[in-house]
Motif scaffolding. Structure first.
Motif, PDB file in Angstrom:
ATOM      1  N   VAL A  20      98.925  55.410  48.607  1.00  0.00           N
ATOM      2  CA  VAL A  20      97.838  54.753  47.878  1.00  0.00           C
ATOM      3  C   VAL A  20      97.918  53.229  47.962  1.00  0.00           C
ATOM      4  O   VAL A  20      97.054  52.558  47.411  1.00  0.00           O
ATOM      5  CB  VAL A  20      97.821  55.197  46.399  1.00  0.00           C
ATOM      6  N   THR A  21      98.901  52.710  48.635  1.00  0.00           N
ATOM      7  CA  THR A  21      99.056  51.261  48.711  1.00  0.00           C
ATOM      8  C   THR A  21      97.840  50.577  49.334  1.00  0.00           C
ATOM      9  O   THR A  21      97.355  49.580  48.785  1.00  0.00           O
ATOM     10  CB  THR A  21     100.345  50.904  49.477  1.00  0.00           C
ATOM     11  N   ASP A  25      95.395  47.848  47.361  1.00  0.00           N
ATOM     12  CA  ASP A  25      95.157  46.516  47.911  1.00  0.00           C
ATOM     13  C   ASP A  25      93.665  46.206  47.982  1.00  0.00           C
ATOM     14  O   ASP A  25      93.212  45.121  47.590  1.00  0.00           O
ATOM     15  CB  ASP A  25      95.779  46.387  49.307  1.00  0.00           C
ATOM     16  N   VAL A  26      92.889  47.159  48.467  1.00  0.00           N
ATOM     17  CA  VAL A  26      91.445  46.952  48.569  1.00  0.00           C
ATOM     18  C   VAL A  26      90.825  46.789  47.187  1.00  0.00           C
ATOM     19  O   VAL A  26      89.980  45.927  46.962  1.00  0.00           O
ATOM     20  CB  VAL A  26      90.784  48.124  49.343  1.00  0.00           C
ATOM     21  N   VAL A  32      89.192  40.799  42.406  1.00  0.00           N
ATOM     22  CA  VAL A  32      89.221  39.335  42.449  1.00  0.00           C
ATOM     23  C   VAL A  32      87.859  38.785  42.860  1.00  0.00           C
ATOM     24  O   VAL A  32      87.361  37.819  42.270  1.00  0.00           O
ATOM     25  CB  VAL A  32      90.340  38.852  43.403  1.00  0.00           C
ATOM     26  N   ILE A  33      87.215  39.394  43.841  1.00  0.00           N
ATOM     27  CA  ILE A  33      85.896  38.928  44.284  1.00  0.00           C
ATOM     28  C   ILE A  33      84.882  39.034  43.144  1.00  0.00           C
ATOM     29  O   ILE A  33      84.107  38.115  42.891  1.00  0.00           O
ATOM     30  CB  ILE A  33      85.437  39.717  45.521  1.00  0.00           C
ATOM     31  N   PHE A  34      84.892  40.157  42.422  1.00  0.00           N
ATOM     32  CA  PHE A  34      83.931  40.323  41.330  1.00  0.00           C
ATOM     33  C   PHE A  34      84.221  39.380  40.175  1.00  0.00           C
ATOM     34  O   PHE A  34      83.302  38.892  39.520  1.00  0.00           O
ATOM     35  CB  PHE A  34      83.920  41.773  40.847  1.00  0.00           C
ATOM     36  N   ILE A  35      85.474  39.099  39.915  1.00  0.00           N
ATOM     37  CA  ILE A  35      85.818  38.160  38.846  1.00  0.00           C
ATOM     38  C   ILE A  35      85.322  36.764  39.191  1.00  0.00           C
ATOM     39  O   ILE A  35      84.834  36.030  38.332  1.00  0.00           O
ATOM     40  CB  ILE A  35      87.344  38.167  38.586  1.00  0.00           C
TER      41      ILE A  35
END
Length: 139
Positions: A20-21, A25-26, A32-35
């Motif tokens: 699931v790593t 990560d995705v 971060v992009i949405f924040i």
């Protein structure tokens, strides 16, 4: 030895764990992009706009439907009309203010020559608004 050997009697079981790593990560990158971009969507400039009286918008112009059947006969709002009378009617309607919209409906099997003559008559008699009506349904 614990790490393996040359013995072919041992079968390796398929890997049952899901890695699931990459998914984590995705998801973190998307978070971060949405924040970062979320405040941009809510940013607005507050204005106190003045009120101004506006004139009543003109009525929508009437619509004239010119239909051409497969044999080349022309119909003015479902009434048959000759090509000779068509020019007079178009000239009369082009003088109205606002000028009516002319909607051209033609059968699939109509010869292009007839359509071109009707379009030419509309243009020479001063009609500026010409539209083509089609059937949206697929056969």
């Amino acid at each position: 030895m614990a790490f393996g050997g040359f013995n072919d009697n041992q079968k390796q079981a398929p890997m049952a764990d899901i890695n699931v790593t990459p998914m984590v990560d995705v998801m973190l990158v998307l978070l971060v992009i949405f924040i970062i971009t979320a405040p941009l969507f809510t940013h607005a400039i507050k204005l106190d706009l003045p009120n101004a009286p506006a004139a009543v918008s003109p009525q929508k112009p009437e619509t004239i439907t010119l239909s051409i059947n497969g044999e080349g006969r022309i119909f003015w709002n479902n009434d048959p009309v000759d090509e000779k009378d068509l020019g007079q009617k178009l000239a009369q309607e082009s003088q109205k203010n606002p000028q009516p919209e002319l909607q051209l409906r033609a059968d699939k099997s109509t010869r292009y020559e007839v359509i071109a003559r009707v379009m030419s008559a509309a243009q020479t008699n001063g009609m500026n608004k010409l539209g083509f009506v089609t059937d949206a349904k697929e056969n």
